[in-house]
Design an enzyme around this catalytic site. Structure first.
Site, PDB file in Angstrom:
ATOM      1  N   PRO A  66       0.844  -1.201   0.000  1.00 19.17           N
ATOM      2  CG  PRO A  66      -0.095  -1.121   2.123  1.00 19.17           C
ATOM      3  CD  PRO A  66       0.690  -1.990   1.199  1.00 19.17           C
ATOM      4  CG  HIS A  67       1.904   2.821  -3.347  1.00 26.22           C
ATOM      5  ND1 HIS A  67       1.553   1.522  -3.660  1.00 26.22           N
ATOM      6  CD2 HIS A  67       1.652   3.550  -4.456  1.00 26.22           C
ATOM      7  CE1 HIS A  67       1.120   1.475  -4.912  1.00 26.22           C
ATOM      8  NE2 HIS A  67       1.157   2.702  -5.411  1.00 26.22           N
TER       9      HIS A  67
END
Length: 156
Positions: A66-67
């Site tokens: 996740p970013h």
């Protein structure tokens, strides 16, 4: 910029429990924002959650990255967690996720963001390395593995 420069031992954990992707993102935002206040934590969560709405960052084989670009950040920061039990992350292969590297970057980090994601994809594309992460005894061992991988591959 090396991935290990974004990570600290305090943002590396094992045995993390989460009941859902949203709860995990909340935990990651808290970890990423350590010491920076509630507004920063909320901004990081919002960026991670918004990115997940575009499509899952679950790479498959139990890994997710996740970013998100986060307003107000001046530096990129990362966190790595190994979950006690895999969770549904809508990964491309449908497998539950148990290894998660979260990344929050400043809004202006366009090229750097892509370079970091490429490094993460290379790292987690190594099945043997992922097995080592799953077998690590504690958070300090996880951190050491991540640092060693990064330094070995940065020198190559």
């Amino acid at each position: 910029m090396l991935l290990i420069d974004l990570l600290t031992p305090s943002r590396t954990a094992t045995g993390v429990s989460a009941t859902s992707k949203k709860r995990l993102l909340e935990t990651l935002a808290t970890t990423l924002a350590e010491g920076q206040g509630e507004a920063c934590e909320r901004a990081i969560f919002d960026s991670l959650f918004a990115r997940e709405r575009l499509g899952s960052t679950g790479l498959g084989h139990g890994v997710a990255i996740p970013h998100g670009r986060t307003p107000g950040l001046s530096n990129a920061i990362g966190a790595f967690v190994r979950l006690s039990d895999g969770i549904d992350f809508s990964a491309i292969d449908g497998a539950p996720v148990d290894l998660v590297f979260a990344l929050a970057v400043p809004e202006h980090f366009s090229h750097q963001h892509l370079v970091l994601l490429s490094q993460l994809a290379e790292m987690f594309g190594d099945a043997g390395f992922c097995l080592q992460l799953r077998n690590a005894s504690d958070a300090a061992s996880l951190y050491a593995l991540l640092a060693d991988w990064q330094l070995t591959h940065a020198a190559a």
